[in-house]
Every structure is written in C-alpha cells, then in structure tokens.
Scaffold this motif. Structure first.
Motif, PDB file in Angstrom:
ATOM      1  N   UNK A 128       0.827  -1.212   0.000  1.00  0.00           N
ATOM      2  CA  UNK A 128       0.000   0.000   0.000  1.00  0.00           C
ATOM      3  C   UNK A 128       0.858   1.257   0.000  1.00  0.00           C
ATOM      4  N   UNK A 129       1.903   1.280   0.818  1.00  0.00           N
ATOM      5  CA  UNK A 129       2.780   2.460   0.872  1.00  0.00           C
ATOM      6  C   UNK A 129       3.369   2.768  -0.499  1.00  0.00           C
ATOM      7  N   UNK A 130       3.872   1.734  -1.164  1.00  0.00           N
ATOM      8  CA  UNK A 130       4.473   1.945  -2.479  1.00  0.00           C
ATOM      9  C   UNK A 130       3.407   2.246  -3.532  1.00  0.00           C
ATOM     10  N   UNK A 131       2.229   1.647  -3.375  1.00  0.00           N
ATOM     11  CA  UNK A 131       1.144   1.930  -4.311  1.00  0.00           C
ATOM     12  C   UNK A 131       0.678   3.376  -4.237  1.00  0.00           C
ATOM     13  N   UNK A 132       0.602   3.897  -3.016  1.00  0.00           N
ATOM     14  CA  UNK A 132       0.222   5.300  -2.830  1.00  0.00           C
ATOM     15  C   UNK A 132       1.269   6.241  -3.411  1.00  0.00           C
ATOM     16  N   UNK A 133       2.526   5.888  -3.184  1.00  0.00           N
ATOM     17  CA  UNK A 133       3.628   6.714  -3.703  1.00  0.00           C
ATOM     18  C   UNK A 133       3.609   6.734  -5.230  1.00  0.00           C
ATOM     19  N   UNK A 134       3.346   5.574  -5.840  1.00  0.00           N
ATOM     20  CA  UNK A 134       3.314   5.494  -7.303  1.00  0.00           C
ATOM     21  C   UNK A 134       2.134   6.255  -7.887  1.00  0.00           C
ATOM     22  N   UNK A 135       0.991   6.200  -7.193  1.00  0.00           N
ATOM     23  CA  UNK A 135      -0.209   6.895  -7.668  1.00  0.00           C
ATOM     24  C   UNK A 135      -0.089   8.402  -7.479  1.00  0.00           C
ATOM     25  N   UNK A 136       0.480   8.809  -6.349  1.00  0.00           N
ATOM     26  CA  UNK A 136       0.628  10.231  -6.036  1.00  0.00           C
ATOM     27  C   UNK A 136      -0.408  10.700  -5.037  1.00  0.00           C
TER      28      UNK A 136
END
Length: 212
Positions: free
Chosen positions: A120-128
């Motif tokens: 989730x942390x990396x997914x949020x970072x990738x999405x912005x």
C-alpha cells in the motif's frame, strides 16, 4: 467542508514481489461507500484467479466510514495494516485493494502485515498524493494597461493565478484562501490605485501534489 485535506491523485496500480508472491496494489479516490465497494468488486472480477484481494478504505470528512477486509488471509494481517497506512498518511476518500498471487512461500503473520503495508505504501507513492485546499476564486477586472504589472506581482505573491480572460477589460482569476480574501482585496486595491473591480467567484478545491 474541510479547509485542507490529503487524498490520492486519482487511480493507480503498483506491483511488488515478496518471497515469490506477487502483491498488486490498486488505488482509487472515492466519495462514498458504494463507489468503494464497486471498485473492490471490479478488482476481484479482474483478478478472479488471485489467492486474495484484500481491501481497505476511509471515506468522509471525519473518516466516518472505515472498512478493512482480509479476504481469506489470517485475521488482522492484511486489511487492517492496509487501513493503518491510509490513517498514518492522513488520507481521506481513498480505497486500496491489494491482490496477492501466492508464490509458494508462507510469510507468517508478521511477514504478511509488513508485505501488505509495504504494498500500500508503495502503491500510494506510485499513484501520487495531493493536498486539497478550499479556495475562493477572486475576480479582478481592470484595464489592459495594468495587466503586465498585475501578472508579475501575482506570480511572485502568495496567491495562485488561475486564469486570465481577455474580454473588454481583462478579468484575472486568482485562487485565494477564505481567510485571506480581505487581505487580497486590500492588496489588489492598493496595487491598482483603486481602479480594479474585485468580486468573489466560486468556492473550489485547489490540488497540489505533495510527498508524505
């Protein structure tokens, strides 16, 4: 309406691999429970053959709606850790679904918590992530002779230029925070020697990308 809050920029997807298991994080901004549930179901249909499609979401100005689902993973090892990431980042109106394709190596309870949290942390970072600030659009109508000066002053000020309309007179639209309206009016009046016609427009959210 909240003056400021954080949410995701839009829709996104990001995949990581941990101990041969694939974790695909799907992210979306949503406005109500139904929209969040529909998104979760859409991901489940898309990844019908996955081992798990775990989900979590926060909705509402005061996070009135909070839900987490482990989708078959051991209780408390997926949905809740995912929800905690959203809370820690202070996000609102956000749903995440983490699809897992099991790679044959068991991670244990602690490993699952870390894996779903990381996904989730990396997914949020990738999405912005964006900060949304409630703004009043202020209109300044003035003779074209003032345009150059005002444009230069605005670009170096605390205010954000929205748009310039080239009509009979120039109409400059500026984003101004609600508690700065009077300050803006006085500043603009002073700049133009009282020759500007200043009026209030709509109230809207301004989004700016942030890293949190």
């Amino acid at each position: 309406m909240l003056q400021k809050y954080y949410t995701v920029k839009g829709n996104g997807e990001h995949e990581i691999t941990i101990q041969k298991s694939r974790f695909i994080c799907h992210v979306k901004r949503v406005t109500d429970d139904g929209e969040a549930q529909q998104y979760i179901q859409d991901i489940k249909k898309q990844h019908w053959n996955a081992s798990h499609n775990c989900s979590a979401y926060l909705i509402g100005e005061r996070d009135q709606i909070q839900k987490a689902n482990d989708d078959g993973e051991p209780s408390g090892t997926a949905g809740v850790p995912m929800l905690e990431v959203l809370k820690k980042k202070g996000l609102k109106d956000t749903v995440v679904v983490v699809t897992r394709y099991f790679g044959g190596i068991k991670l244990g309870a602690g490993g699952l918590v870390r894996a779903y949290g990381k996904a989730v942390s990396e997914g949020l970072q990738a999405t912005g992530i964006v900060e949304r600030t409630l703004m009043r659009v202020m209109h300044t109508k003035i003779d074209y002779n003032w345009l150059g000066k005002l444009e230069n002053e605005l670009r170096s000020s605390i205010y954000k230029l929205k748009e310039i309309h080239y009509l009979e007179d120039v109409d400059i639209e500026v984003y101004v925070e609600e508690d700065q309206k009077q300050q803006f009016i006085e500043w603009m009046t002073d700049l133009t020697n009282g020759k500007a016609v200043i009026s209030e427009g709509i109230s809207t959210y301004l989004e700016e990308t942030v890293i949190i």
